[in-house]
Every structure is written in C-alpha cells, then in structure tokens.
Design a protein around this motif. Sequence first.
Motif, PDB file in Angstrom:
ATOM      1  N   LEU A  13      32.931  43.411  26.640  1.00 23.97           N
ATOM      2  CA  LEU A  13      32.200  42.299  27.275  1.00 23.97           C
ATOM      3  C   LEU A  13      33.197  41.213  27.705  1.00 23.97           C
ATOM      4  O   LEU A  13      33.170  40.756  28.860  1.00 23.97           O
ATOM      5  N   SER A  16      35.423  42.568  30.534  1.00 21.22           N
ATOM      6  CA  SER A  16      34.696  42.695  31.811  1.00 21.22           C
ATOM      7  C   SER A  16      34.476  41.327  32.446  1.00 21.22           C
ATOM      8  O   SER A  16      34.722  41.137  33.642  1.00 21.22           O
ATOM      9  N   LEU A  17      34.023  40.375  31.644  1.00 23.89           N
ATOM     10  CA  LEU A  17      33.746  39.051  32.208  1.00 23.89           C
ATOM     11  C   LEU A  17      35.029  38.303  32.571  1.00 23.89           C
ATOM     12  O   LEU A  17      35.049  37.559  33.550  1.00 23.89           O
ATOM     13  N   SER A  18      36.086  38.545  31.804  1.00 19.02           N
ATOM     14  CA  SER A  18      37.331  37.819  32.127  1.00 19.02           C
ATOM     15  C   SER A  18      37.929  38.317  33.438  1.00 19.02           C
ATOM     16  O   SER A  18      38.632  37.571  34.113  1.00 19.02           O
ATOM     17  N   ARG A  19      37.633  39.572  33.798  1.00 19.84           N
ATOM     18  CA  ARG A  19      38.143  40.080  35.076  1.00 19.84           C
ATOM     19  C   ARG A  19      37.519  39.344  36.261  1.00 19.84           C
ATOM     20  O   ARG A  19      38.087  39.280  37.326  1.00 19.84           O
ATOM     21  N   SER A  20      36.303  38.815  36.041  1.00 24.12           N
ATOM     22  CA  SER A  20      35.658  38.097  37.163  1.00 24.12           C
ATOM     23  C   SER A  20      35.680  36.587  36.914  1.00 24.12           C
ATOM     24  O   SER A  20      34.925  35.853  37.540  1.00 24.12           O
TER      25      SER A  20
END
Lengths: 120, 190
Positions: A13, A16-20
Amino acid sequence: MDKANRPSFERDLAASLSRSREVAVMGFADRVITAVRADRRRRNVVRWSSFVTAAAACVATILLVQSPSEETLNRQTIALVAREESAHLADLLGIVDDLSLLAPVAEKSSIVDVLATPGS
Amino acid sequence: MAQEESMLPDDEDDKRLMTLVAAGDDDALRLLVHRHHARLVGYLRGEVGSQATAEELAMEVFIRLHRAAGRWRPEAKLSTYIIHIARNLVLNEWRRRGRKPTTALEFAADPGDQSQASARRVTELDEAFQRAIAQLPPEQRTAILLVVQQELPYEDIAQIMEVPVSSVKTWIHRARARLRELLKDFYGPA
C-alpha cells in the motif's frame, strides 16, 4: 512495527501510493501564471463595472430626488398659465388705457355751450 | 526579488514568498507553484482518478491561493493550506457532478529498471490499489491518501479535514480494513 517486517499489504500500500505521490507536470507553473493574470484582469473588470454601476445608481437616485413630482409640475403649470393669462389681460387693459388717451379731452356739451354763446 | 536564492527552510521560505505574492509578485507565485504542484497533482489524482481533472483542480487551487494571499496568515504550513483548498475543491467537484470519483482510473506506472515480470506485477498491484481506493468512502479515501501517500501527520490531516484527530484515526483504520477486504485476492482474508 519495523519496516522490513511489515505485512506485505502495508508495504505494498505504501509503495503503491508513494509511486503516485508526486506527479510533476511540464509547464504547469506557466499555465498557472497565465490563468492567474487572466483572473486578475477579470476581477478588475468586475470591480470597475460594479463601481460604475453603483455610481450610475447614485446619479439616478439624485436625479429622481431632485426632479419635481407630478403634483408640483401641475402646480407650476397652473401658475405659469395664470401668469400668462394675467399678462394677456394686462396687455388688453393697456390697449384700453392707450385708447383712452386718444379720446377727446373736451366734452361735447362744453363745445356746444361755447358756440352757442353770442360774441364768442 | 523572488528569484534570489533562499537559504531558508521551505516553510519559512513559503511564508516569505506568500508575502511577495500578496504584493503582486508573479515570480514568487511561480516558485511556489514549482515547489508544490507535483505533490498537489499527485494527491488530487488519487482523489479524482483522472490526470486532466487533477490538473484542472490544481490550477484552481493556485488561483485561489493567489486570491487569498493578502488574507493568508501563516498559522499552518502552506503545504497544509494548499491541500485544505484542494480537499474543498474535490468536495465541490463531487457535489457538482453528483458522483464519486471514477473507478476507471488512468494509470501510468514507472517500473524503473525492474524486470518485466516484476514491472507487470507492480502495475497490476498499483491498479488494484487505485481501484480499491476509489471505492472507499470519501473521508476514508482522503485520510488514507494523506497519511500514506502524502505522509502527513494526523494533526495536519485533522486540520485539513477540519475534524478531530480521533476521527482521522478511525477513518484510517476503517480504510485499511476495507482495502484489505477489497484486495483479498492478493493478500487473503484479513
């Protein structure tokens, strides 16, 4: 909880969120500046137009307050007509007065008396 | 003036730049946009699920920031204030459209130098997370995005969402539970 031992759900989680987390957009600052300038112009126009509208409303109010009412107008008209009529009458009377100047000064009876007097 | 190299930390420099923006300095605004836009667009894309809408809303955020520059008081960090404006715009957007964010999310993963299989898994996982997040109730989605994606402390999130810290904690806890449930195919039941 230690990062390495976190359950994979938590780790995935976060990953995934840190990539965006950051989405840089090319030329975005220039677009913002253009939009801000347009917004500034628009607000200036709105500010001026509301000032002009308010000023026009003030002028209209002053004119309305200062303009005579219908009743006053009627009164003024009657007064004017009356003044005109009296002036006309005065003119007429003036003519009569003038005509009276042309009237014979001696009365008929006195002339007859003179002629009738022997030796006159 | 705004172009001068500043040795101040970002928060202090943000305050200095906002003073200049209030005085009509467009270069100061340009620096602020340059500094904050990437995270703002990232957050908004997480909220609305569309790059184009996220950019539109981010643009509106900066227009509002510019309008409010004269009235702004540096009680909170500027980055928190920016996200606060963005959150209000997101709420307005949903109200205007009468719907929640799209679940058909645009996605652009950057797999870097990972192997193809690994990159595929990353993309698949990211898409699954994005879809699951889009299905969360708005408060839970905002809270989880702000804590995990933007790495903001609970206090800042509470300030942005104008709720007590306890509500933020509850929403984050529920969001995690709901995401686990939605992604049980990947992680098994909670």
